[in-house]
Design a protein around this motif. Structure first.
Motif, PDB file in Angstrom:
ATOM      1  N   GLN A   9       2.483 -21.831 -11.587  1.00 20.70           N
ATOM      2  CA  GLN A   9       1.944 -22.171 -10.001  1.00 20.70           C
ATOM      3  C   GLN A   9       2.255 -23.769  -9.580  1.00 20.70           C
ATOM      4  OE1 GLN A   9      -2.328 -22.892  -9.614  1.00 20.70           O
ATOM      5  NE2 GLN A   9      -3.061 -20.962 -10.588  1.00 20.70           N
ATOM      6  N   LYS A  10       2.948 -24.737 -10.580  1.00 23.21           N
ATOM      7  CA  LYS A  10       3.376 -25.515 -10.165  1.00 23.21           C
ATOM      8  C   LYS A  10       5.253 -24.882  -9.628  1.00 23.21           C
ATOM      9  CE  LYS A  10       0.873 -28.295 -13.969  1.00 23.21           C
ATOM     10  NZ  LYS A  10       1.291 -29.286 -12.850  1.00 23.21           N
ATOM     11  N   VAL A  11       5.590 -24.499 -10.577  1.00 21.91           N
ATOM     12  CA  VAL A  11       6.860 -23.708 -10.316  1.00 21.91           C
ATOM     13  C   VAL A  11       7.607 -23.157  -8.979  1.00 21.91           C
ATOM     14  CG1 VAL A  11       8.466 -22.410 -10.882  1.00 21.91           C
ATOM     15  CG2 VAL A  11       7.556 -23.618 -12.326  1.00 21.91           C
ATOM     16  N   GLU A  12       6.376 -22.385  -7.990  1.00 18.19           N
ATOM     17  CA  GLU A  12       5.882 -21.404  -7.239  1.00 18.19           C
ATOM     18  C   GLU A  12       5.806 -23.092  -5.919  1.00 18.19           C
ATOM     19  OE1 GLU A  12       2.829 -18.820  -7.243  1.00 18.19           O
ATOM     20  OE2 GLU A  12       3.882 -17.736  -9.025  1.00 18.19           O
ATOM     21  N   ALA A  13       5.678 -23.629  -6.225  1.00 16.31           N
ATOM     22  CA  ALA A  13       4.740 -25.201  -5.403  1.00 16.31           C
ATOM     23  C   ALA A  13       6.504 -26.101  -5.033  1.00 16.31           C
ATOM     24  CB  ALA A  13       3.479 -26.141  -6.145  1.00 16.31           C
ATOM     25  N   ASP A  14       7.064 -26.222  -5.993  1.00 13.01           N
ATOM     26  CA  ASP A  14       8.152 -26.936  -6.602  1.00 13.01           C
ATOM     27  C   ASP A  14       9.249 -26.282  -7.068  1.00 13.01           C
ATOM     28  OD1 ASP A  14      10.306 -28.567  -6.888  1.00 13.01           O
ATOM     29  OD2 ASP A  14       9.357 -30.320  -7.891  1.00 13.01           O
TER      30      ASP A  14
END
Length: 201
Positions: A9-14
């Protein structure tokens, strides 16, 4: 359908998050920082030439060290960028992209069981909460009957230690030793970090 991990989720957001993480550890290694504390802990409890699963291996610092001192290492991480970095920076182990909640290494041609499973770097707190018991169960399934799992993560990451102990029990694991750091300090009710050494229940 498996929940998306908090990490992804962090990777998708950033989209730059993975590369930032990789470069952070490369910079620390270049500066001479000690990045092998967890790996030395695992090496100390492992028989020589042990089969070790690095579960949530990230860019490979733990598994890379363990391979360098003679262990047979397989590393698994959900993030392809981290696996690519592990492959580049720490050749030797077998690095695989995979979701720990769906872990089935024999289906990928990898023999089991493993003598030790290590999950360092707060991996447990980056899992989708609904998959934690399943992940612990999958780690247990890949473990030798006399093997052990070493898991470390910090407090204040929305995963209480008491809940982890309950999840570990539900996943078929029971504590052998509880510490508050990878350098063997005792675990107490006030500890803000947990290193749990678990065995099959």
């Amino acid at each position: 359908m498996v929940e998306t991990s908090i990490w992804m989720q962090k990777v998708e957001a950033d989209p730059g998050h993975s590369q930032w993480y990789i470069e952070r550890f490369r910079a620390m290694a270049s500066a001479g920082d000690d990045l092998a504390g967890e790996a030395r802990f695992v090496d100390a409890m492992a028989p020589r030439g042990a089969r070790i699963l690095d579960a949530g291996c990230g860019p490979g610092r733990v598994g890379g060290y363990l391979a360098s001192v003679g262990h047979e290492v397989v590393g698994v991480d959900v993030d392809p960028a981290l696996i690519a970095a592990a492959d580049q920076d720490h050749p030797g182990p077998r690095w695989l992209v995979g979701d720990l909640a769906e872990l089935d290494l024999p289906a990928r041609g990898i023999a089991e069981p493993f003598d030790i499973v290590v999950s360092a770097g707060n991996v447990m707190t980056f899992l989708a909460p609904g998959t934690r018991v399943r992940v612990l169960s999958r780690l247990r399934a890949h473990l030798a009957s006399d093997g052990r799992v070493a898991i470390g993560f910090g407090a204040g990451r929305e995963y209480e230690f008491g809940q982890f102990f309950d999840d570990a029990a539900a996943g078929g694991l029971t504590p052998d030793l509880l510490l508050s750091s990878w350098d063997l300090r005792p675990f107490t009710d006030d500890s803000d970090f947990l290193v749990a050494l678990l065995r099959p229940a």
